[in-house]
Scaffold this active site. Structure first.
Site, mmCIF file in Angstrom:
data_model
loop_
_atom_site.group_PDB
_atom_site.id
_atom_site.type_symbol
_atom_site.label_atom_id
_atom_site.label_comp_id
_atom_site.label_asym_id
_atom_site.label_seq_id
_atom_site.Cartn_x
_atom_site.Cartn_y
_atom_site.Cartn_z
ATOM 1 N NE ARG A 251 9.967 6.242 8.734
ATOM 2 C CZ ARG A 251 9.038 6.021 7.800
ATOM 3 N NH1 ARG A 251 9.211 5.041 6.917
ATOM 4 N NH2 ARG A 251 7.961 6.778 7.756
ATOM 5 N N PRO B 4 0.798 -1.222 0.000
ATOM 6 C CG PRO B 4 -0.123 -1.108 2.131
ATOM 7 C CD PRO B 4 0.520 -2.066 1.179
ATOM 8 C CG ASN B 5 -0.218 4.272 1.301
ATOM 9 O OD1 ASN B 5 -1.219 4.782 0.801
ATOM 10 N ND2 ASN B 5 -0.230 3.707 2.493
ATOM 11 C CG ASN C 258 8.419 -1.875 0.447
ATOM 12 O OD1 ASN C 258 7.824 -1.890 1.529
ATOM 13 N ND2 ASN C 258 9.042 -0.800 0.007
ATOM 14 C CG HIS D 269 10.927 -1.970 4.940
ATOM 15 N ND1 HIS D 269 9.566 -1.954 4.777
ATOM 16 C CD2 HIS D 269 11.209 -3.052 5.699
ATOM 17 C CE1 HIS D 269 9.046 -2.978 5.419
ATOM 18 N NE2 HIS D 269 10.022 -3.670 5.988
ATOM 19 C CG LEU D 270 11.716 2.485 -0.792
ATOM 20 C CD1 LEU D 270 10.315 3.017 -0.985
ATOM 21 C CD2 LEU D 270 12.602 2.863 -1.958
ATOM 22 C CB SER D 271 12.411 4.504 5.244
ATOM 23 O OG SER D 271 11.404 3.640 5.726
ATOM 24 N NE ARG E 91 3.840 6.730 1.610
ATOM 25 C CZ ARG E 91 4.148 5.532 2.055
ATOM 26 N NH1 ARG E 91 4.777 4.681 1.268
ATOM 27 N NH2 ARG E 91 3.835 5.178 3.263
ATOM 28 C CD GLU F 197 10.592 -7.018 6.718
ATOM 29 O OE1 GLU F 197 10.581 -8.097 7.342
ATOM 30 O OE2 GLU F 197 10.472 -5.911 7.257
ATOM 31 C CG ASP G 112 -0.592 -17.184 8.809
ATOM 32 O OD1 ASP G 112 0.474 -17.339 9.440
ATOM 33 O OD2 ASP G 112 -1.702 -17.120 9.374
ATOM 34 C CG HIS H 159 5.127 -2.016 10.358
ATOM 35 N ND1 HIS H 159 6.450 -2.401 10.387
ATOM 36 C CD2 HIS H 159 5.065 -0.982 9.459
ATOM 37 C CE1 HIS H 159 7.144 -1.628 9.547
ATOM 38 N NE2 HIS H 159 6.325 -0.770 8.974
ATOM 39 N NE ARG I 293 6.910 4.495 10.026
ATOM 40 C CZ ARG I 293 5.828 4.611 9.257
ATOM 41 N NH1 ARG I 293 5.480 3.638 8.439
ATOM 42 N NH2 ARG I 293 5.100 5.712 9.272
ATOM 43 C CE1 TYR J 8 8.917 5.235 3.138
ATOM 44 C CE2 TYR J 8 7.254 6.964 3.060
ATOM 45 C CZ TYR J 8 7.788 5.835 3.657
ATOM 46 O OH TYR J 8 7.180 5.307 4.773
ATOM 47 C CB ALA K 263 1.540 0.367 6.717
HETATM 48 C C1 DQA Z 1 8.109 1.237 3.933
HETATM 49 C C2 DQA Z 1 8.192 1.430 5.454
HETATM 50 C C3 DQA Z 1 6.845 1.196 6.083
HETATM 51 O O1 DQA Z 1 6.923 1.394 7.498
HETATM 52 C C4 DQA Z 1 5.836 2.180 5.527
HETATM 53 O O2 DQA Z 1 4.554 1.944 6.073
HETATM 54 C C5 DQA Z 1 5.781 2.177 4.040
HETATM 55 C C6 DQA Z 1 7.050 2.117 3.303
HETATM 56 C C7 DQA Z 1 9.460 1.570 3.241
HETATM 57 O O3 DQA Z 1 9.637 1.137 2.113
HETATM 58 O O4 DQA Z 1 10.292 2.268 3.815
HETATM 59 O O5 DQA Z 1 4.737 2.288 3.437
HETATM 60 O O6 DQA Z 1 7.817 -0.132 3.670
#
Ligand code: DQA
Length: 148
Positions: free
Chosen positions: A107, A10-11, A74, A100-102, A18, A98, A87, A80, A111, A23, A77
């Site tokens: 943070r 998502p997002n 990725n 993540h960009l950040s 964003r 797994e 599952d 978390h 997270r 990011y 959210a």
């Molecule tokens: C994220 C980190 C997550 O905590 C956040 O909710 C995102 C982006 C990242 O790529 O840094 O949507 O997965």
């Protein structure tokens, strides 16, 4: 050919617009392009997907069976919160990284928890879009080189 699904949650469709201070300004299409270039160099096929819907992501993870040998996820959210995604990975038995960009550990506390990490080969975070290339390199090494 060895195939890897790169799945974004998502997002992440809003990448580039964003919260650029967190990011960056690279769009998801540009990230996909970086992945395609890296995949060609590494000799793997990739499918690059994004969904804002947990159920769709679960369906895509189930569909890795017999189709993809690895998953780079990725989950945004959902990382978390989602026992269901955890599952789905366990049920599909697909080797998963797994991503993540950040740097999620630098943070907010919420997270720091990851359900995905519990079933992942490893975790890459904090390197921005380059993390996708690092994850592909790690997955290719796991699937191709570590086999011998
Ligand atoms: C994220 C980190 C997550 O905590 C956040 O909710 C995102 C982006 C990242 O790529 O840094 O949507 O997965």
């Amino acid at each position: 050919m060895t195939s890897v699904l790169i799945l974004n949650g998502p997002n992440l469709n809003l990448l580039g617009q964003r919260q650029p201070q967190v990011y960056g300004r690279t769009t998801l299409d540009e990230v996909a392009g970086m992945c395609r270039t890296a995949a060609e160099r590494l000799g793997v096929d990739i499918v690059f997907e994004q969904s804002n819907h947990e159920g769709t992501m679960i369906d895509l993870i189930h569909a890795t069976r017999g189709r993809h040998q690895g998953l780079i996820l990725n989950a945004g959210a959902y990382t978390h919160t989602s026992i269901a995604l955890m599952d789905a990975i366990s049920s599909s038995e697909v080797p998963t990284i797994e991503l993540h960009l950040s740097n999620v550990h630098a943070r907010e506390d919420f997270r720091h928890r990851s359900y995905i990490a519990k079933v992942a080969l490893g975790v890459i975070c904090g390197f921005g879009p380059r993390g996708y290339v690092l994850a592909l390199e790690a997955m290719a090494a796991h699937l191709l080189e570590d086999r011998s």
